[in-house]
Design a protein around this motif. Structure first.
Motif, PDB file in Angstrom:
ATOM      1  N   GLY A   6      10.420 -10.219 -11.318  1.00  0.00           N
ATOM      2  CA  GLY A   6      10.787 -10.503 -12.701  1.00  0.00           C
ATOM      3  C   GLY A   6      11.767  -9.453 -13.176  1.00  0.00           C
ATOM      4  N   SER A   7      11.436  -8.781 -14.271  1.00  0.00           N
ATOM      5  CA  SER A   7      12.288  -7.703 -14.776  1.00  0.00           C
ATOM      6  C   SER A   7      11.885  -6.342 -14.220  1.00  0.00           C
ATOM      7  CB  SER A   7      12.201  -7.651 -16.312  1.00  0.00           C
ATOM      8  OG  SER A   7      10.851  -7.438 -16.727  1.00  0.00           O
ATOM      9  N   LEU A   8      10.823  -6.301 -13.425  1.00  0.00           N
ATOM     10  CA  LEU A   8      10.319  -5.053 -12.860  1.00  0.00           C
ATOM     11  C   LEU A   8      10.872  -4.843 -11.464  1.00  0.00           C
ATOM     12  CD1 LEU A   8       8.304  -2.624 -13.016  1.00  0.00           C
ATOM     13  CD2 LEU A   8       6.587  -4.149 -12.013  1.00  0.00           C
ATOM     14  N   LYS A   9      11.349  -3.635 -11.204  1.00  0.00           N
ATOM     15  CA  LYS A   9      11.810  -3.282  -9.874  1.00  0.00           C
ATOM     16  C   LYS A   9      10.735  -2.448  -9.189  1.00  0.00           C
ATOM     17  CE  LYS A   9      15.708  -1.384  -7.276  1.00  0.00           C
ATOM     18  NZ  LYS A   9      17.049  -0.775  -7.344  1.00  0.00           N
ATOM     19  N   VAL A  10      10.236  -2.958  -8.072  1.00  0.00           N
ATOM     20  CA  VAL A  10       9.121  -2.318  -7.377  1.00  0.00           C
ATOM     21  C   VAL A  10       9.658  -1.197  -6.496  1.00  0.00           C
ATOM     22  CG1 VAL A  10       7.195  -2.658  -5.777  1.00  0.00           C
ATOM     23  CG2 VAL A  10       7.844  -4.490  -7.374  1.00  0.00           C
ATOM     24  N   PRO A  11       9.167   0.058  -6.641  1.00  0.00           N
ATOM     25  CA  PRO A  11       9.627   1.147  -5.765  1.00  0.00           C
ATOM     26  C   PRO A  11       9.116   0.942  -4.345  1.00  0.00           C
ATOM     27  CG  PRO A  11       7.855   1.900  -7.192  1.00  0.00           C
ATOM     28  CD  PRO A  11       8.218   0.525  -7.661  1.00  0.00           C
ATOM     29  N   PRO A  12       9.931   1.257  -3.330  1.00  0.00           N
ATOM     30  CA  PRO A  12       9.506   1.063  -1.935  1.00  0.00           C
ATOM     31  C   PRO A  12       8.196   1.756  -1.594  1.00  0.00           C
ATOM     32  CG  PRO A  12      11.851   1.525  -2.037  1.00  0.00           C
ATOM     33  CD  PRO A  12      11.320   1.732  -3.417  1.00  0.00           C
ATOM     34  N   ALA A  13       7.930   2.936  -2.184  1.00  0.00           N
ATOM     35  CA  ALA A  13       6.704   3.661  -1.868  1.00  0.00           C
ATOM     36  C   ALA A  13       5.455   2.916  -2.321  1.00  0.00           C
ATOM     37  CB  ALA A  13       6.732   5.048  -2.514  1.00  0.00           C
ATOM     38  N   SER A  14       5.629   1.925  -3.218  1.00  0.00           N
ATOM     39  CA  SER A  14       4.473   1.155  -3.699  1.00  0.00           C
ATOM     40  C   SER A  14       4.224  -0.095  -2.865  1.00  0.00           C
ATOM     41  CB  SER A  14       4.681   0.752  -5.163  1.00  0.00           C
ATOM     42  OG  SER A  14       4.637   1.886  -6.009  1.00  0.00           O
ATOM     43  N   LEU A  15       5.020  -0.337  -1.834  1.00  0.00           N
ATOM     44  CA  LEU A  15       4.850  -1.539  -1.033  1.00  0.00           C
ATOM     45  C   LEU A  15       3.515  -1.606  -0.286  1.00  0.00           C
ATOM     46  CD1 LEU A  15       8.458  -2.044   0.362  1.00  0.00           C
ATOM     47  CD2 LEU A  15       7.288  -3.320  -1.434  1.00  0.00           C
ATOM     48  N   PRO A  16       2.872  -0.481   0.064  1.00  0.00           N
ATOM     49  CA  PRO A  16       1.536  -0.589   0.670  1.00  0.00           C
ATOM     50  C   PRO A  16       0.515  -1.289  -0.219  1.00  0.00           C
ATOM     51  CG  PRO A  16       2.442   1.585   1.098  1.00  0.00           C
ATOM     52  CD  PRO A  16       3.386   0.905   0.149  1.00  0.00           C
ATOM     53  N   ILE A  17       0.893  -1.629  -1.451  1.00  0.00           N
ATOM     54  CA  ILE A  17      -0.016  -2.368  -2.311  1.00  0.00           C
ATOM     55  C   ILE A  17      -0.390  -3.711  -1.691  1.00  0.00           C
ATOM     56  CG2 ILE A  17       1.783  -3.511  -3.659  1.00  0.00           C
ATOM     57  CD1 ILE A  17       0.049  -3.194  -6.124  1.00  0.00           C
ATOM     58  N   PHE A  18       0.502  -4.264  -0.850  1.00  0.00           N
ATOM     59  CA  PHE A  18       0.213  -5.559  -0.239  1.00  0.00           C
ATOM     60  C   PHE A  18      -1.008  -5.517   0.678  1.00  0.00           C
ATOM     61  CE2 PHE A  18       4.786  -6.396  -1.226  1.00  0.00           C
ATOM     62  CZ  PHE A  18       4.575  -7.471  -2.068  1.00  0.00           C
ATOM     63  N   PRO A  19      -1.046  -4.645   1.704  1.00  0.00           N
ATOM     64  CA  PRO A  19      -2.260  -4.623   2.535  1.00  0.00           C
ATOM     65  C   PRO A  19      -3.483  -4.185   1.752  1.00  0.00           C
ATOM     66  CG  PRO A  19      -0.830  -2.765   3.083  1.00  0.00           C
ATOM     67  CD  PRO A  19      -0.044  -3.688   2.192  1.00  0.00           C
ATOM     68  N   ILE A  20      -3.284  -3.321   0.754  1.00  0.00           N
ATOM     69  CA  ILE A  20      -4.420  -2.871  -0.049  1.00  0.00           C
ATOM     70  C   ILE A  20      -5.041  -4.049  -0.796  1.00  0.00           C
ATOM     71  CG2 ILE A  20      -5.009  -1.533  -2.117  1.00  0.00           C
ATOM     72  CD1 ILE A  20      -3.088   0.634  -1.085  1.00  0.00           C
ATOM     73  N   LEU A  21      -4.196  -4.882  -1.414  1.00  0.00           N
ATOM     74  CA  LEU A  21      -4.700  -6.046  -2.142  1.00  0.00           C
ATOM     75  C   LEU A  21      -5.362  -7.045  -1.203  1.00  0.00           C
ATOM     76  CD1 LEU A  21      -1.861  -6.697  -4.761  1.00  0.00           C
ATOM     77  CD2 LEU A  21      -4.184  -5.867  -5.195  1.00  0.00           C
ATOM     78  N   PHE A  22      -4.776  -7.225  -0.026  1.00  0.00           N
ATOM     79  CA  PHE A  22      -5.373  -8.157   0.932  1.00  0.00           C
ATOM     80  C   PHE A  22      -6.761  -7.688   1.341  1.00  0.00           C
ATOM     81  CE2 PHE A  22      -0.802  -9.263   2.212  1.00  0.00           C
ATOM     82  CZ  PHE A  22      -0.780 -10.360   1.369  1.00  0.00           C
ATOM     83  N   ILE A  23      -6.898  -6.378   1.583  1.00  0.00           N
ATOM     84  CA  ILE A  23      -8.199  -5.836   1.981  1.00  0.00           C
ATOM     85  C   ILE A  23      -9.209  -5.983   0.845  1.00  0.00           C
ATOM     86  CG2 ILE A  23      -9.439  -3.703   2.541  1.00  0.00           C
ATOM     87  CD1 ILE A  23      -6.992  -2.842   4.156  1.00  0.00           C
ATOM     88  N   MET A  24      -8.770  -5.715  -0.395  1.00  0.00           N
ATOM     89  CA  MET A  24      -9.678  -5.805  -1.530  1.00  0.00           C
ATOM     90  C   MET A  24     -10.157  -7.244  -1.760  1.00  0.00           C
ATOM     91  SD  MET A  24      -7.919  -3.158  -4.248  1.00  0.00           S
ATOM     92  CE  MET A  24      -9.202  -3.460  -5.465  1.00  0.00           C
TER      93      MET A  24
END
Length: 593
Positions: free
Chosen positions: A388-406
């Motif tokens: 959207g209007s938010l730009k995700v910093p590359p260092a925050s990309l591990p959020i994907f496996p974290i969310l999948f695990i949760m």
């Protein structure tokens, strides 16, 4: 369990081998259970938040504020993370040998707190860092951190690593010790604990890679380190809140001494048995299947004149089982009294050695996981990272496996496992080794998906004429989420399975040390990833060819070939795992049921 008290109906049942925080016998119904484990889980959320908030973004701090070159910054961070996980072996050893896991956690949390205080003070004070420098200016001369400033930096980092290692080596086993592994209900609760332990790791990681990283990038690193310091500080009273209901395993001496003594005795003791009739009697069957006939044979051996030390043995040794050469530590006359070994010690060492092939087979998986914080992040940084209007910093990309695990951890525990138990009519539904195997199989798929996504990314770069351009490619970074999905799922299955497998199968005197192997595997995977990258570049850079993983930009890399190589290695590793897993015989109740 034992009973204490005068009247049988009024007697309190105590946990054999466990004490409370005052070193009094732990009492069933009062100590242990899911409530006690809950304090451990909450403490783990805070501890992993404190650790991962710094580890996931530390490269940026080293490069931008300490003016370290990118390659050296990457090596420093890899060494820091690898050392932290390897030191889990030290934490596990001390928990088993000299201190309780309860005390090791408190000591380690205090050490990590001290390290984070040092890093916070340095980040806050300009006089403790190199002078500011405009790195975008090619003519600027940036002063790299050195001398006392470097000493302060690395003292803080490695105090954190020491604390993290002690916590990782003690906290999982302390939580698992709260359950009665002699009952099916206790074993099921322990399995739930390990699932939610990985879930809590991810909860801490979620806060770290979102809130804390945003604070570090936008408000300053002193605030990021400060949040981590506060988190590890708060974990101490949270953990202490469960003190009155914890049951603590009594340390039983150095497990490494036992392992070393049995191996040396089996190697140096002469092959000649102490007594022929006694050796025959003591080699008839395995301790797991001792029968009345075995007892009769032991009695006959005694009557025939067996030695006194053999009369008191708790179990008998198999004569033709695996690792039978270790039997010489008992059946042969020792060359020195210090090498006297009991049957139980020999059997315990056999168990530990049988765990090592399974441990070794998980290193390649963790090597694949290392790509999540290196090449996968670099891939995503070349893509459209806008949400959207938010730009995700590359260092925050591990959020994907974290969310999948949760998401997957509760689904697995509350839906998949109950269904598997009904379908297989077994206690576990899915055995520990099956669960680890699923994780290893998913890692093969993950590397194949990663290769296909990289092929698509480079095709978009070619079609758009952006191969040599630093501009973002017209492809969303959500494509990277596919490999994160498989690798995150693989991590959940393997890590939780490994923790429970090592804890349940290891001898009671070595549980913390054995559980620490899960973290040691992670460390070795990080180190192996660096080695493989170096070997690949060396092997592919001959005869005028450009190495696969070198170039001016990621678009010039042959990253897809590297991912295919990792896919093949993961496949071969999976086949190797199937060989060892098929030969493994469970020793603990419920593990194979």
């Amino acid at each position: 369990m034992d009973q204490e008290g005068g009247h049988p109906q009024m007697a309190a049942t105590t946990w054999d081998g466990y004490v409370d925080w005052r070193s009094r016998p732990a009492i069933a119904g009062r100590h242990g259970g899911m409530l006690a484990a809950l304090f451990v889980l909450v403490a783990e959320v805070l501890e992993n938040l404190a650790y991962l908030a710094n580890a996931s973004n530390l490269v940026m701090y080293m490069a931008e504020y300490m003016h370290v070159s990118p390659s050296r910054a990457a090596n420093d961070v890899t060494n820091f993370m690898g050392t932290a996980f390897l030191l889990a072996l030290l934490g596990g050893f001390l928990s088993d040998a000299f201190f309780t896991a309860y005390r090791i956690y408190l000591i380690s949390a205090a050490i990590e707190f001290l390290g984070l205080v040092i890093l916070t003070v340095q980040a806050k004070s300009a006089s403790l860092k190199p002078p500011p420098c405009n790195q975008a200016d090619p003519t600027a001369v940036c002063q790299e951190v050195s001398g006392r400033k470097a000493a302060m930096l690395f003292a803080g980092l490695y105090l954190v690593a020491l604390g993290v290692g002690g916590i990782k080596g003690s906290l999982p086993s302390h939580g698992a010790e709260q359950f009665d592994d002699t009952t099916p209900q206790g074993r099921k609760q322990r399995s739930t604990f390990f699932n939610y332990f990985v879930f809590c790791l991810s909860c801490g990681g979620l806060i770290a890679v979102t809130l804390v990283i945003w604070v570090e990038d936008n408000k300053g690193w002193q605030w990021g380190f400060g949040i981590s310091t506060l988190a590890i500080f708060l974990s101490i009273p949270v953990f202490l809140a469960g003190t009155a209901i914890y049951r603590n395993k009594i340390p039983s001496g150095s497990p490494l001494t036992t392992i070393f003594k049995v191996l040396v005795a089996a190697t140096l003791n002469p092959c000649k048995s102490r007594n022929t009739s006694n050796a025959i009697a003591s080699m008839n069957t395995s301790p797991a299947y001792a029968t009345t006939q075995t007892a009769q044979r032991k009695q006959e051996a005694f009557e025939a004149g067996a030695e006194d030390d053999q009369k008191s043995k708790e179990a008998t040794l198999p004569s033709n089982g695996s690792l039978s050469f270790l039997n010489r530590a008992v059946t042969s006359k020792p060359i020195h009294r210090s090498l006297e070994c009991s049957v139980q010690q020999v059997e315990d060492v056999k168990v530990v050695l049988k765990l090592l092939p399974v441990f070794a087979c998980t290193i390649i998986l963790n090597c694949c996981l290392a790509q999540l914080s290196t090449f996968s992040v670099q891939q995503a940084s070349t893509m459209d990272t806008k949400l959207g209007s938010l730009k995700v910093p590359p260092a925050s990309l591990p959020i994907f496996p974290i969310l999948f695990i949760m998401i997957l951890a509760p689904v697995y525990d509350h839906f998949i496992i109950p269904f598997a138990r009904r379908a297989t009519k077994t206690e576990t539904g899915v055995t520990h080794l099956q669960r680890i195997g699923i994780g290893l199989a998913l890692s093969v798929l993950a590397m194949a998906v990663a290769a296909l996504v990289e092929i698509k990314r480079k095709r978009v770069a070619t079609d758009s004429g952006l191969l040599a351009s630093p501009d973002p490619l017209p492809i969303t970074f959500f494509w990277i989420a596919l490999q994160y999905l498989f690798l995150g799922s693989a991590d959940l299955f393997t890590l939780a399975g490994l923790l429970e497998f090592f804890f349940s199968e290891a001898p009671a005197s070595m549980r913390s040390l054995a559980t620490s192997l899960s973290w040691a595997s992670l460390a070795m995977g990080y180190y192996l990833s660096t080695v493989i990258v170096s070997i690949v570049n060396s092997a592919t850079g001959h005869s005028g060819h450009r190495p696969w993983l070198k170039g001016e930009s990621l678009n010039g890399y042959h990253l897809e070939r590297f991912y295919w190589l990792m896919c093949v290695l993961s496949g071969l590793n999976f086949v190797n795992y199937l060989f060892w897993a098929s030969r493994y015989k469970y020793r603990s109740a419920g593990s194979s049921k």
